[in-house]
Structures are given as structure tokens and as C-alpha cells.
Design an enzyme around this catalytic site. Structure first.
Site: not given
Ligand code: GLY
Length: 275
Positions: A270, A183
Site C-alpha cells: 500500500c 483489498h
Molecule cells: N486505511 C487505508 C484504507 O482504508 O484505505
């Protein structure tokens, strides 16, 4: 000795003005997290009991930053569901329920939307829809501008829809192409006051050239994912160079151990929605 028990109204107002986030949403990790998606960059299966303890400490750290924390129950149907940042993007003016690009995560939006609706009126609820995909981990808010990573999880159509929504609320948006990391916020994070932590593929990107950048040493790359919460920066435990750099920027810091979430490529950002 004179002990001040209360802050004055003027001081209270100053603290409120400095605050940017009032609320945070988190979700307890579920036992199924051991089956969560992972690149294997940080090997090993998460230790569930330890993950719960780390999550407790994360919640306490957030509370110490002056926010109310809504704690959602664990959801065994979705191994990655503690990473609540991905199914929604929450701004001061609207809430955007995303459409996660990882098939096992798409339906995480249903229960996140329920929680988000308790904070936003119907007319400020927005959605990214198929064929668009977008995950909140790819969105970095810098004031009224949003950088969006075009990644394996966030596609061109998702970004187009996202930009159109933001425009209606007076926000701007620009795309950043990702080549290496999961991300956008895996590798770059904004700490307000023009401070930005940049690592790896983001160090030389034109997109961020106007910011005061701290270049993360390669061996501390994971710690590019710090979070600013009301003039405190939460830093993952075990990254001394980044911790020192953030302190030098003038922030109060709190460290939280995230070793069990790191095994799933998850970081501090996250694990919460901050708004
Ligand atoms: N393990 C978090 C994701 O890959 O979205």
C-alpha cells in the site's frame, strides 16, 4: 588481497536484465493519519513519530533494491494519502489513475496524477471514471495478466473500464471476488517466478491454482502482504514463518516494521507505487 570495486559491463547488464522496477513513488505520512480509515482489526491509534521512522526505513529498503524513490510531501487533507498504491496503477506500458471507492480518498488522485505525469507521456495516461471505482490495492500484476479484486472499494464498472484499458495495451485481466478482506493484496501477493503468497479466503481459489502457493499460517495473515522488488522481497517485521518461507524460495529479504500502518489496515504494498 584483491578487492573488486567495480562490476564489469557484462555483470551490469545482467543486473539490469534482472531488474523489473526502476522507480518508486511514496508519500510521507501526514499527522492526520491518526484519523485514517481502519477496520479495527489491529487496534490502536498510529504513533505518528514512529510511523515516520518506519517510513524512513521503508524508503531505505526500497533504495537497497536498486530503485529511484520519489518522495512526495505529506498531505494533511487526506489522512490515508501515504497509501499511494490505491490512487494509481502503474504498468510498463501505461499509467491508470484510479477512482478510489472510499469517499475520503477519491481526491487523492489529483496530486498523484501530477507526480505520475512526470514519468508517462500524455497518450499513456488513462483514467477510471465514475460510476466506476477501483483502488490499486485490489490489483495484482502477474506478468501481463492482472487480477482485480471486486471489493467494497472496487466495483463492477471500475473493473470493466480497467479491463478495457488493459486490453488496448495487450494485457489481460480477470476478476476475483472478495468476501472478507479490504483489498485483494491484503490476502494474496505475487512474488514473481510463479511464487504466490496466499492466505484466508484465497487459499482455495481456482484463480490461483497454477501458481506455486505458500499458504500463510492464520496467525501471520498480515504478512501475506510482502513486496517483490527486483529479486529482493520486503517482508513485514515480526512474521518468522513467512520470512523463512520467502528465504526458502531463494530470495534476498529485507524486513521493515509496519506496525503503525497496520493499525490502518495498510501493508508494505500500500505504501508505494513500483514501476
Ligand atoms: N486505511 C487505508 C484504507 O482504508 O484505505
Amino acid at each position: 588481497m584483491h578487492v573488486r570495486l567495480k562490476i564489469t559491463k557484462t555483470e551490469e547488464k545482467a543486473v539490469e536484465a534482472m531488474k523489473k522496477f526502476s522507480n518508486v513513488i511514496v508519500r510521507r505520512p501526514c499527522r492526520a493519519m491518526v484519523e485514517g480509515i481502519t477496520s479495527g482489526l489491529y487496534p490502536g491509534k498510529p504513533d505518528y513519530e514512529l510511523a515516520l521512522k518506519q517510513h524512513d526505513a521503508y524508503i531505505e529498503a526500497l533504495k537497497a533494491c536498486g530503485v529511484q524513490v520519489m518522495v512526495l510531501p505529506a498531505d494533511e487533507a487526506f489522512p490515508d494519502s501515504c497509501f499511494v498504491e490505491d490512487p494509481a496503477v502503474l504498468t510498463a506500458k501505461c499509467a491508470i489513475i484510479t477512482n478510489p471507492g472510499a469517499p475520503s480518498r477519491t481526491k487523492e488522485t489529483v496530486s498523484i496524477e501530477e507526480a505520475v505525469r512526470t514519468f508517462y507521456p500524455e497518450e499513456r495516461m488513462e483514467h477510471i471514471v465514475t460510476p466506476g471505482t477501483l483502488e490499486g490495492g485490489d490489483v495484482m500484476m502477474c506478468g501481463d495478466h492482472f487480477f482485480v479484486g471486486r471489493s467494497e472499494r472496487t466495483n463492477e464498472e471500475g473493473i470493466r473500464q480497467f479491463a478495457a484499458i488493459l486490453e488496448r495495451y495487450g494485457y489481460t485481466c480477470s476478476e476475483v471476488k472478495l468476501e472478507e478482506v479490504l483489498h485483494l493484496k491484503t490476502g494474496v501477493n505475487y512474488l514473481e517466478n510463479n511464487h504466490m503468497l496466499v492466505s484466508g479466503e484465497f487459499i482455495e481459489k481456482e484463480d490461483f491454482k497454477t501458481y506455486d502457493k505458500y499458504v500463510i499460517p492464520e496467525e501471520e495473515a498480515y504478512a501475506a502482504n510482502c513486496i517483490w522488488v527486483n529479486d529482493t522481497v520486503i517482508v513485514p517485521e515480526g512474521y518468522p514463518a513467512v520470512l523463512n518461507a520467502v528465504k526458502t524460495m531463494g530470495y534476498r529479504t529485507i524486513t521493515v516494521d509496519t506496525s503503525e500502518f497496520r493499525k490502518l489496515d495498510g501493508g508494505l504494498s500500500c505504501l508505494s507505487l513500483r514501476f
